[in-house]
Each structure stands twice: as C-alpha cells, then as structure tokens.
Design a protein around this motif. Structure first.
Motif, short mmCIF file in Angstrom:
data_model
loop_
_atom_site.label_atom_id
_atom_site.label_comp_id
_atom_site.label_asym_id
_atom_site.label_seq_id
_atom_site.Cartn_x
_atom_site.Cartn_y
_atom_site.Cartn_z
N LEU A 175 111.02 105.09 14.96
CA LEU A 175 109.93 105.79 15.62
C LEU A 175 109.92 105.40 17.09
O LEU A 175 110.21 104.25 17.45
CB LEU A 175 108.58 105.41 14.98
CG LEU A 175 108.37 105.86 13.53
CD1 LEU A 175 107.04 105.34 13.01
CD2 LEU A 175 108.42 107.37 13.41
N PRO A 176 109.61 106.34 17.99
CA PRO A 176 109.62 106.03 19.42
C PRO A 176 108.54 105.01 19.80
O PRO A 176 107.38 105.13 19.37
CB PRO A 176 109.34 107.39 20.08
CG PRO A 176 108.66 108.20 19.01
CD PRO A 176 109.24 107.73 17.71
N CYS A 177 108.93 104.02 20.57
CA CYS A 177 107.99 102.98 20.99
C CYS A 177 107.02 103.46 22.05
O CYS A 177 106.03 102.80 22.34
CB CYS A 177 108.76 101.77 21.51
SG CYS A 177 109.80 100.97 20.27
N THR A 178 107.32 104.62 22.66
CA THR A 178 106.48 105.10 23.75
C THR A 178 105.25 105.86 23.26
O THR A 178 104.34 106.16 24.04
CB THR A 178 107.31 106.02 24.66
OG1 THR A 178 107.89 107.08 23.87
CG2 THR A 178 108.42 105.23 25.34
N GLU A 179 105.21 106.19 21.96
CA GLU A 179 104.08 106.93 21.43
C GLU A 179 102.84 106.03 21.33
O GLU A 179 102.96 104.82 21.11
CB GLU A 179 104.41 107.48 20.04
CG GLU A 179 105.51 108.54 20.03
CD GLU A 179 105.04 109.85 20.64
OE1 GLU A 179 103.82 110.06 20.75
OE2 GLU A 179 105.90 110.66 21.01
N PRO A 180 101.64 106.58 21.48
CA PRO A 180 100.42 105.78 21.32
C PRO A 180 100.34 105.20 19.91
O PRO A 180 100.85 105.79 18.95
CB PRO A 180 99.29 106.78 21.56
CG PRO A 180 99.91 107.88 22.34
CD PRO A 180 101.34 107.96 21.88
N PRO A 181 99.72 104.03 19.76
CA PRO A 181 99.65 103.38 18.45
C PRO A 181 99.11 104.26 17.34
O PRO A 181 99.64 104.27 16.23
CB PRO A 181 98.74 102.18 18.71
CG PRO A 181 98.94 101.86 20.14
CD PRO A 181 99.13 103.17 20.82
N LEU A 182 98.04 105.04 17.60
CA LEU A 182 97.48 105.90 16.56
C LEU A 182 98.45 107.00 16.15
O LEU A 182 98.52 107.39 14.98
CB LEU A 182 96.16 106.51 17.02
CG LEU A 182 94.88 105.75 16.68
CD1 LEU A 182 93.66 106.51 17.18
CD2 LEU A 182 94.76 105.49 15.19
N THR A 183 99.24 107.49 17.10
CA THR A 183 100.23 108.52 16.79
C THR A 183 101.32 107.96 15.90
O THR A 183 101.75 108.61 14.93
CB THR A 183 100.84 109.08 18.09
OG1 THR A 183 99.80 109.61 18.91
CG2 THR A 183 101.85 110.18 17.79
N VAL A 184 101.80 106.75 16.22
CA VAL A 184 102.81 106.11 15.38
C VAL A 184 102.26 105.88 13.98
O VAL A 184 102.94 106.16 12.98
CB VAL A 184 103.25 104.77 16.01
CG1 VAL A 184 104.21 104.03 15.07
CG2 VAL A 184 103.93 105.00 17.35
N ALA A 241 101.73 108.75 7.41
CA ALA A 241 100.76 109.22 6.43
C ALA A 241 101.37 109.42 5.05
O ALA A 241 100.71 109.21 4.03
CB ALA A 241 100.12 110.51 6.91
N ASP A 242 102.64 109.82 4.99
CA ASP A 242 103.29 110.08 3.71
C ASP A 242 104.25 108.97 3.31
O ASP A 242 105.02 109.13 2.36
CB ASP A 242 104.04 111.41 3.76
CG ASP A 242 103.11 112.59 4.00
OD1 ASP A 242 102.01 112.58 3.44
OD2 ASP A 242 103.49 113.50 4.77
N LYS A 268 91.14 105.80 10.07
CA LYS A 268 90.87 106.12 11.48
C LYS A 268 91.98 106.98 12.06
O LYS A 268 91.74 107.82 12.94
CB LYS A 268 90.72 104.82 12.28
CG LYS A 268 90.35 105.03 13.73
CD LYS A 268 90.17 103.71 14.45
CE LYS A 268 89.80 103.93 15.91
NZ LYS A 268 89.59 102.65 16.64
N ALA A 269 93.20 106.78 11.54
CA ALA A 269 94.35 107.59 11.98
C ALA A 269 94.41 108.92 11.24
O ALA A 269 95.29 109.74 11.54
CB ALA A 269 95.65 106.81 11.76
N GLY A 270 93.52 109.14 10.28
CA GLY A 270 93.43 110.44 9.64
C GLY A 270 94.11 110.58 8.30
O GLY A 270 94.36 111.71 7.86
N PHE A 271 94.42 109.49 7.63
CA PHE A 271 95.07 109.62 6.32
C PHE A 271 94.67 108.49 5.39
O PHE A 271 94.20 107.43 5.84
CB PHE A 271 96.60 109.65 6.48
CG PHE A 271 97.22 108.35 6.93
CD1 PHE A 271 97.71 107.43 6.01
CD2 PHE A 271 97.31 108.04 8.29
CE1 PHE A 271 98.29 106.23 6.42
CE2 PHE A 271 97.88 106.85 8.71
CZ PHE A 271 98.36 105.94 7.77
#
Length: 298
Positions: A175-184, A189-190, A212-215
C-alpha cells in the motif's frame, strides 16, 4: 468483615472460599455470625447469587480503610529496615512482561538480593481487580486511546511510558505510504484481521478505529498473544495493530503504517493499592521499571 469484603470483590461465596482456602460452608457460617453480631441483614439473594445490602457496603468501606492503614503500617516498618526482604507479587500484560520485566528483575536482584519476586502474566482486565483483592502488589497496565473505563477504586496508578501503536501489514500487501492513515486503513475493509478477544480494552479500541474508517473488521483470529498476532501478519494471514514494545527496539519484520491522530499511542502504567504506595519494595520496583524503559534492548 474481611470475608464480607472478599465477597464484594469476588462475587460469589465459592470464589471467596477458593481464594482463601476455606470450605464454602465455613464462609457462610462466618458471614451468618457477622450478621448476628451486627444485628441487620448483610446479604440478600438474587437468583443463585448473593448481593451485599446497604449496611454491608458500609461495613466493607470501613474494612477497606482498616486494611489500607495496616498496609501503610507495614510499609513504614519495611522502610525502617536496612535490608529489603519479603515477597513482591507482580502481574503484567504480555509485551511488558517480555520487554520491561526481565530487565527490571535483574536490577532488583542486584539491589535487593533477598527480595523474592513473583511475576504472573495477566491482562489488566483481570489483573486490576485481582490487585484490589490483594492477589498482587503491583500491576503493569495498559490504557488505549479513547478508553472510558473508570480506574478501579482504591488504586494508585503511575504512568511509566507511552507506547506507539501502528498498523502492521502482511509483507505481500503493498500500500502507498503517501496515503492518509484513514485511507490506508479503509483499504483493508475486506482483509482478514487478528485482534485481541471481545471484552478487552484493546479490542474495543481496534474495533472503534475500524468503524471510524467506515467498516466492520473481518476478525478471523482472536488472541491476547501479540507474538501470535505478529506471526500471522508475517505469514500473510492477517493485518493487525501492533505496539512498538513488540519489537523491543529491534527492526520491524513487517511493513508498518501510522494510525490517525488520537489513536497513535497507548499509556503503560503501574498500579498499586493506596496503602502500598510508599512500601520500599513498590518504590524499588517502580524505579527499576522506569530504568528498564530507558535502557537499550539486550
């Protein structure tokens, strides 16, 4: 009165009898005798269990005060001696038991060779109530972000360190390290997860964070053993939330990602009863644990 106090903390006559090595009938007889002496009912039946009456709660409060004074007296006596002896009973959760406790034990052995130390690995959910019932003298506890659990009455807690929490990913999951923590986090989710069992503070925190992250996390593995958490992540079976104490200062073996703000650390503390706070064995142990937390890993 001591038996009545034990009943309040342990919940059943059978548990009191087991803890104190009494026959259940003996516990019942002594409590009945106490009722006769006081002149008011102390217990009332609730199904198959018993509950303390309001008058019994008053007696227990006075018993707690007496026991605390006795512990303070014992602490003063120990402080007046030049050699620290006796037994110190410690309960610790796993990662602290693996990283901090062995070093602290070495420091205590060097400074107080006649002090006998017993260590039991136990999660705080069980260890703190056991500290109240005097099964232990000192407990290493953890507190996760957003915890709303009240600290048990009659205990004094002292912060030891803050331990960073991170998202641990299987090596094959890139997973890209540049993404925000919640996006990572949302991207998992699956994905299968390993978490601590239901009812633990760690599980409540982890589940809340995923929501909080939606799952709702797909928890396929449940254990309090964080080394097993790590092994399942290393073998590409699950994602996990791991504290830095797992690494004990060594390089991580799996990819780690930061967590959202407000969820990045847990507090590690020591707890003892108020009457035990100034006991030299407690002071020496806390000093050793504080030093252990600052020393490099061996």
């Amino acid at each position: 009165m001591r038996l009545l106090r034990e009943l309040k903390h342990r919940g059943t006559l059978a548990a009191v009898a087991t803890a104190l090595s009494y026959a259940p009938s003996s516990v019942s007889q002594q409590l009945s005798q106490l009722e006769a002496e006081v002149g008011v009912p102390l217990l009332e039946r609730v199904g198959r269990r018993v509950r303390l009456t309001e008058q019994a709660e008053i007696l227990v409060a006075h018993t707690e005060a007496v026991l605390e004074r006795l512990e303070r007296a014992e602490s003063e006596i120990s402080s007046s001696l030049t050699d620290l002896t006796g037994t110190l009973r410690i309960a610790s959760f796993q990662t602290a038991a693996l990283t901090l406790v062995p070093t602290a034990l070495g420091l205590l052995r060097d400074q107080h060779p006649h002090l006998r130390v017993h260590v039991t690995q136990m999660e705080p959910e069980r260890a703190l109530p056991a500290l109240q019932t005097r099964d232990f003298d000192l407990v290493l506890a953890e507190e996760y972000p957003g915890s709303h659990n009240p600290r048990p009455a009659g205990l004094q807690q002292q912060d030891l360190l803050t331990d960073a929490l991170r998202l641990a990913l299987p090596p094959t999951l890139e997973l890209p390290c540049t993404e925000p923590p919640l996006t990572v986090l949302r991207s998992l989710a699956d994905h299968p997860w390993v978490m601590e069992p239901e009812g633990t503070a760690a599980r409540h925190w982890a589940t809340t964070l995923c929501r909080k992250a939606g799952f709702e996390p797909d928890v396929r593995f449940e254990t309090t053993d964080l080394l097993l958490h790590l092994r399942l992540v290393e073998q590409n079976h699950a994602a996990a939330f791991l504290p830095d104490l797992v690494w004990n200062g060594h390089p991580p073996t799996v990819p780690l990602h930061p967590l959202p703000h407000g969820h990045r650390t847990r507090r590690v503390s020591t707890a003892t009863r108020h009457g035990r706070t100034h006991h030299p064995a407690i002071h020496s142990c806390r000093t050793a644990l504080t030093r252990a937390a600052t020393l490099p890993p061996t």
